[in-house]
Design a protein around this motif. Structure first.
Motif, PDB file in Angstrom:
ATOM      1  N   TYR A  22      64.142 -21.771   7.387  1.00 29.37           N
ATOM      2  CA  TYR A  22      62.957 -22.875   7.483  1.00 29.37           C
ATOM      3  C   TYR A  22      63.154 -23.668   8.735  1.00 29.37           C
ATOM      4  CZ  TYR A  22      60.918 -21.282   3.115  1.00 29.37           C
ATOM      5  OH  TYR A  22      60.028 -20.581   2.291  1.00 29.37           O
ATOM      6  N   LEU A  25      62.120 -21.828  11.652  1.00 34.60           N
ATOM      7  CA  LEU A  25      60.562 -21.778  11.622  1.00 34.60           C
ATOM      8  C   LEU A  25      59.869 -22.979  12.197  1.00 34.60           C
ATOM      9  CD1 LEU A  25      58.467 -19.891  10.594  1.00 34.60           C
ATOM     10  CD2 LEU A  25      58.464 -21.124   8.608  1.00 34.60           C
ATOM     11  N   VAL A  26      60.541 -24.149  11.732  1.00 33.37           N
ATOM     12  CA  VAL A  26      60.225 -25.530  12.277  1.00 33.37           C
ATOM     13  C   VAL A  26      60.354 -25.812  13.873  1.00 33.37           C
ATOM     14  CG1 VAL A  26      60.432 -27.962  12.235  1.00 33.37           C
ATOM     15  CG2 VAL A  26      60.314 -26.678  10.072  1.00 33.37           C
TER      16      VAL A  26
END
Length: 265
Positions: A22, A25-26
């Motif tokens: 994550y 992903l950011v």
């Protein structure tokens, strides 16, 4: 290393990998925003959200108290609407199981109504109840009650017939047959139906709040659209998704795990 510590290590490693995913992903999202708006000019900054913009929007809404207020109103409406859906769905599911004739008549109708998008009930809600809480709850109930009813019916239908025969042989009347045998045996499938019904209720709630001028996450999403604030829109979408995941995992997931452990499953 014993078995318990090994399991904990495996799970901690999985959580670490999920966290890394994550974060990556950011970072990729922020990089895409920078390339598309600053470097190459593929789109305008107000038309594409960025992680930093979402964080700034979150900070602003928290300072104003808007986000917390919208969250509380939506959670209360969702809980009330889903509770009504469960009661109505349970009654309809039991009704379907009472007679094959009733099942053949109503099952196709309920199945068709379940596939109907929640937004289709919004005009009825406005005309019948106006723009108030009753209209929102109506949309929520109509969006999830049929799913709950079908899960109850399927759970009852899949109960082992031998258990029912044994209960009848032991003198159980119809009330005890349902309360002591059929409904407890159908609980695993019923719980899965509740999880699905909650997802339908949560989506229907957003449809109902968008049509209303009252406080809620759906209305906050609409305000972001009206202000052309794409970061606020994205923030509310993320909050809606996170709430749905948290409730599914920490409410329904724990109830389901406890029920399965109690049954030795």
């Amino acid at each position: 290393m014993n078995r318990e510590s090994l399991i904990k290590k495996i799970f901690s490693k999985e959580k670490f990998l999920v966290g890394i995913f994550y974060v990556a992903l950011v970072v990729a999202w922020q990089l895409l925003y920078w390339l598309g708006t600053v470097q190459f000019g593929w789109w305008k900054s107000y038309a594409f959200p960025s992680p930093l913009g979402v964080v700034e929007s979150c900070k602003s809404l928290i300072e104003k108290g808007t986000l917390l207020q919208a969250f509380l109103y939506s959670i209360v409406r969702g809980a009330v609407g889903f509770g009504l859906s469960v009661v109505l769905g349970l009654m309809m599911g039991i009704l379907l199981s009472l007679s094959e004739k009733i099942h053949h008549c109503l099952h196709p109708l309920l199945l068709g109504l379940q596939t109907l998008p929640s937004i289709c009930w919004v005009p009825f809600a406005i005309l019948w109840f106006g723009l108030d809480e009753s209209a929102i709850l109506f949309v929520v109930v109509m969006g999830s009650a049929f799913s709950v009813a079908l899960s109850v019916r399927n759970g009852i239908r899949n109960v082992n017939p031998l258990w029912i025969k044994v209960a009848r042989t032991m003198g159980a009347d119809k009330k005890k047959l349902y309360t002591k045998v059929i409904i407890p045996a159908a609980m695993p499938e019923f719980m899965e139906g509740l999880r699905q019904g909650w997802s339908f209720a949560w989506r229907a709630l957003m449809s109902g709040e968008v049509m209303s001028a009252t406080v809620g996450l759906g209305h906050t999403l609409l305000v972001g659209r009206d202000l052309a604030d794409i970061n606020q829109v994205m923030l509310v979408m993320i909050v809606i998704v996170v709430i749905g995941i948290v409730i599914d995992r920490f409410v329904f997931g724990r109830i389901e795990d406890r029920m399965f452990r109690k049954r030795g499953l």
